[in-house]
Design an enzyme around this catalytic site. Structure first.
Site, PDB file in Angstrom:
ATOM      1  N   ASN A 105      45.669  20.381  79.503  1.00 42.15           N
ATOM      2  CA  ASN A 105      46.227  19.015  79.365  1.00 42.15           C
ATOM      3  C   ASN A 105      47.756  19.080  79.850  1.00 42.15           C
ATOM      4  OD1 ASN A 105      47.871  17.459  78.157  1.00 42.15           O
ATOM      5  ND2 ASN A 105      45.868  15.950  77.321  1.00 42.15           N
ATOM      6  N   ASP A 156      49.536  16.260  80.236  1.00 44.21           N
ATOM      7  CA  ASP A 156      50.861  15.676  79.789  1.00 44.21           C
ATOM      8  C   ASP A 156      52.149  15.774  79.462  1.00 44.21           C
ATOM      9  OD1 ASP A 156      48.668  14.318  79.472  1.00 44.21           O
ATOM     10  OD2 ASP A 156      48.866  14.087  77.746  1.00 44.21           O
ATOM     11  N   HIS A 157      52.799  17.002  79.121  1.00 40.61           N
ATOM     12  CA  HIS A 157      54.271  17.474  78.656  1.00 40.61           C
ATOM     13  C   HIS A 157      54.487  17.528  79.836  1.00 40.61           C
ATOM     14  CE1 HIS A 157      53.121  15.515  74.897  1.00 40.61           C
ATOM     15  NE2 HIS A 157      52.540  16.031  74.224  1.00 40.61           N
ATOM     16  N   ARG A 212      64.728  13.324  82.716  1.00 44.65           N
ATOM     17  CA  ARG A 212      65.713  13.388  83.527  1.00 44.65           C
ATOM     18  C   ARG A 212      65.285  11.538  85.281  1.00 44.65           C
ATOM     19  NH1 ARG A 212      69.816  16.557  84.690  1.00 44.65           N
ATOM     20  NH2 ARG A 212      70.988  16.945  82.583  1.00 44.65           N
ATOM     21  N   HIS A 248      46.280  12.291  80.001  1.00 41.32           N
ATOM     22  CA  HIS A 248      46.570  11.202  79.075  1.00 41.32           C
ATOM     23  C   HIS A 248      47.282   9.622  79.322  1.00 41.32           C
ATOM     24  CE1 HIS A 248      46.521   9.445  74.588  1.00 41.32           C
ATOM     25  NE2 HIS A 248      45.913   8.338  74.683  1.00 41.32           N
ATOM     26  N   ARG A 304      49.085   6.861  78.377  1.00 40.79           N
ATOM     27  CA  ARG A 304      48.995   5.882  77.324  1.00 40.79           C
ATOM     28  C   ARG A 304      49.426   4.691  78.013  1.00 40.79           C
ATOM     29  NH1 ARG A 304      49.598   9.923  72.419  1.00 40.79           N
ATOM     30  NH2 ARG A 304      50.351   7.439  72.118  1.00 40.79           N
ATOM     31  N   ARG A 320      54.198   6.839  79.095  1.00 39.88           N
ATOM     32  CA  ARG A 320      55.944   7.568  78.335  1.00 39.88           C
ATOM     33  C   ARG A 320      55.695   8.566  78.854  1.00 39.88           C
ATOM     34  NH1 ARG A 320      53.904   9.347  72.018  1.00 39.88           N
ATOM     35  NH2 ARG A 320      53.372   6.489  72.023  1.00 39.88           N
ATOM     36  N   HIS A 321      54.666   9.638  79.297  1.00 39.97           N
ATOM     37  CA  HIS A 321      54.441  11.015  80.270  1.00 39.97           C
ATOM     38  C   HIS A 321      53.610  10.601  81.834  1.00 39.97           C
ATOM     39  CE1 HIS A 321      50.938  11.335  77.684  1.00 39.97           C
ATOM     40  NE2 HIS A 321      51.215  11.292  76.839  1.00 39.97           N
ATOM     41  N   GLU A 369      42.065  11.249  79.408  1.00 39.08           N
ATOM     42  CA  GLU A 369      41.992  10.405  78.745  1.00 39.08           C
ATOM     43  C   GLU A 369      42.470   8.935  78.460  1.00 39.08           C
ATOM     44  OE1 GLU A 369      42.995  14.440  75.912  1.00 39.08           O
ATOM     45  OE2 GLU A 369      44.513  13.050  75.965  1.00 39.08           O
ATOM     46  N   THR A 391      51.475  11.210  68.397  1.00 44.72           N
ATOM     47  CA  THR A 391      50.627  11.862  69.738  1.00 44.72           C
ATOM     48  C   THR A 391      49.161  11.555  69.162  1.00 44.72           C
ATOM     49  OG1 THR A 391      48.884  13.814  70.149  1.00 44.72           O
ATOM     50  CG2 THR A 391      50.293  13.891  67.515  1.00 44.72           C
ATOM     51  N   THR A 392      48.152  11.637  69.264  1.00 46.95           N
ATOM     52  CA  THR A 392      46.649  11.220  68.517  1.00 46.95           C
ATOM     53  C   THR A 392      46.364  11.750  66.830  1.00 46.95           C
ATOM     54  OG1 THR A 392      46.004  10.788  71.207  1.00 46.95           O
ATOM     55  CG2 THR A 392      44.322  10.189  68.850  1.00 46.95           C
ATOM     56  N   GLU A 406      34.569  14.754  71.610  1.00 49.84           N
ATOM     57  CA  GLU A 406      35.503  16.258  71.644  1.00 49.84           C
ATOM     58  C   GLU A 406      36.094  15.694  69.812  1.00 49.84           C
ATOM     59  OE1 GLU A 406      38.212  16.190  74.755  1.00 49.84           O
ATOM     60  OE2 GLU A 406      39.888  17.302  72.845  1.00 49.84           O
ATOM     61  N   HIS A 412      42.678  19.709  69.659  1.00 47.51           N
ATOM     62  CA  HIS A 412      44.558  19.730  69.592  1.00 47.51           C
ATOM     63  C   HIS A 412      44.718  20.000  68.569  1.00 47.51           C
ATOM     64  CE1 HIS A 412      46.952  16.251  68.111  1.00 47.51           C
ATOM     65  NE2 HIS A 412      47.174  15.380  69.283  1.00 47.51           N
ATOM     66  N   GLY A 413      45.964  20.209  69.005  1.00 44.90           N
ATOM     67  CA  GLY A 413      46.730  21.065  68.136  1.00 44.90           C
ATOM     68  C   GLY A 413      46.608  23.182  67.869  1.00 44.90           C
ATOM     69  N   GLY A 423      47.114  21.309  75.285  1.00 45.32           N
ATOM     70  CA  GLY A 423      47.577  20.950  76.579  1.00 45.32           C
ATOM     71  C   GLY A 423      49.774  21.580  75.704  1.00 45.32           C
ATOM     72  N   HIS A 424      49.777  20.217  75.082  1.00 47.83           N
ATOM     73  CA  HIS A 424      51.570  21.181  74.142  1.00 47.83           C
ATOM     74  C   HIS A 424      51.816  22.291  74.518  1.00 47.83           C
ATOM     75  CE1 HIS A 424      54.585  21.132  70.997  1.00 47.83           C
ATOM     76  NE2 HIS A 424      54.854  20.110  71.881  1.00 47.83           N
TER      77      HIS A 424
HETATM   78  N1  PXP Z   1      41.962  16.089  73.326  1.00 49.80           N
HETATM   79  C1  PXP Z   1      42.902  15.059  73.399  1.00 49.80           C
HETATM   80  C2  PXP Z   1      41.856  13.813  72.682  1.00 49.80           C
HETATM   81  C3  PXP Z   1      43.766  14.624  72.829  1.00 49.80           C
HETATM   82  O1  PXP Z   1      44.157  13.497  72.837  1.00 49.80           O
HETATM   83  C4  PXP Z   1      45.112  15.890  73.176  1.00 49.80           C
HETATM   84  C5  PXP Z   1      46.234  15.567  73.246  1.00 49.80           C
HETATM   85  O2  PXP Z   1      46.793  14.426  74.333  1.00 49.80           O
HETATM   86  C6  PXP Z   1      44.150  17.385  73.072  1.00 49.80           C
HETATM   87  C7  PXP Z   1      43.275  17.333  73.029  1.00 49.80           C
HETATM   88  C8  PXP Z   1      45.480  18.204  73.134  1.00 49.80           C
HETATM   89  O3  PXP Z   1      46.096  18.444  71.967  1.00 49.80           O
HETATM   90  P1  PXP Z   1      47.374  19.237  71.767  1.00 49.80           P
HETATM   91  O4  PXP Z   1      48.304  18.828  73.238  1.00 49.80           O
HETATM   92  O5  PXP Z   1      47.907  19.345  70.874  1.00 49.80           O
HETATM   93  O6  PXP Z   1      46.897  20.365  72.259  1.00 49.80           O
END
Ligand code: PXP
Length: 244
Positions: free
Chosen positions: A9, A11-12, A20, A45, A47, A51-52, A72, A102-103, A153, A192-193, A214-215
């Site tokens: 992911n 996004d970040h 910036r 994702h 959103r 935001r990203h 997503e 976050t979600t 998921e 997630h996480g 992702g994060h």
């Molecule tokens: N899966 C889904 C459905 C998510 O919404 C996210 C966060 O956008 C992730 C996975 C990835 O989570 P993380 O960024 O905490 O790894």
């Protein structure tokens, strides 16, 4: 066990760029590095508040990146139109509240079965593989099956935040949910996480075929580089699955 599919992911990368304005760092550049780093798909994702990831990022990911694209998005008309326009390989339907960071929890499939059934159908007809992001709750999985989603998921956020005994209990919930997916004929993903320290027990669940991360990896990329950060995750997953 089979090699697990790894979605990255990005996004970040966009979060950093947007801090910036301008074009750097470019999330599409990150997406192009995923394959050589050992990832299998790009996840992003879009959103509601942009935001990203932006609409332009989504268009570019679909057009310029050869990897499978997992978009997503919330179950809104606007997002459905975007998915039907770019036709990503996959769509993961997530709940979305504008003020959340976050979600924070899974989709309430039980509470919106009719809406989701109608929402998913045109995506499936367009050849897009739909998954629903759900908490590891049997009632939600059964509802996911009823509304016609081929995949779910499992939200691993609670497991990742828990400690000690509570974490073991959360892992058991995930394991039971993954087994139920197999019984119901749902393809099981998780995310997630996840990070280097907590990913192995999730990757060891034999029913889980895909992780989206992702994060943590984008954070690690600041210190070791994007490719090295993803490679290390790939190595952990391959070790768990005994892939050589
Ligand atoms: N899966 C889904 C459905 C998510 O919404 C996210 C966060 O956008 C992730 C996975 C990835 O989570 P993380 O960024 O905490 O790894």
């Amino acid at each position: 066990m089979r090699r697990i599919r790894l979605g990255i992911n990005i996004d970040h990368v966009a979060t950093l760029r947007n801090a910036r304005g301008g074009r750097h760092p470019d999330p599409i550049r990150a997406a192009r590095l995923i394959r050589e780093a050992g990832g299998d798909q790009v996840t992003a994702h879009l959103r509601e508040d942009r935001r990203h990831i932006t609409d332009e990022d989504v268009l570019r990911l679909a057009r310029e990146v050869a990897l499978p694209f997992n978009l997503e998005m919330a179950a809104t008309e606007e997002m459905q139109a975007m998915a039907l326009r770019v036709r990503p390989h996959a769509c993961c339907i997530v709940p979305e509240r504008r003020e959340e960071r976050t979600t924070e929890s899974g989709l309430d499939v039980v509470g919106q079965e009719a809406h989701l059934r109608a929402f998913i159908a045109p995506l499936t007809e367009a050849g897009i593989r739909v998954s629903l992001f759900v908490d590891p709750e049997p009632t939600q999985l059964e509802a996911a099956k009823r509304v016609g989603a081929p995949c779910v998921e499992l939200h691993t956020g609670t497991y990742c935040l828990a400690e000690g005994r509570a974490r073991a209990q959360e892992l058991e919930r995930l394991a039971a949910a993954a087994r139920l997916c197999a019984e119901l004929g749902l393809e099981c993903h998780a995310g997630h996480g996840l990070d280097y320290d907590n990913v192995a027990p999730v990757a060891a669940l034999p029913e889980v075929v895909e992780l989206n991360i992702g994060h943590f990896l984008i954070g690690e990329a600041v210190f070791v580089g994007f490719v090295a950060a993803v490679r290390r995750m790939r190595a952990i997953l391959d070790e768990v699955r005994r892939v050589s």
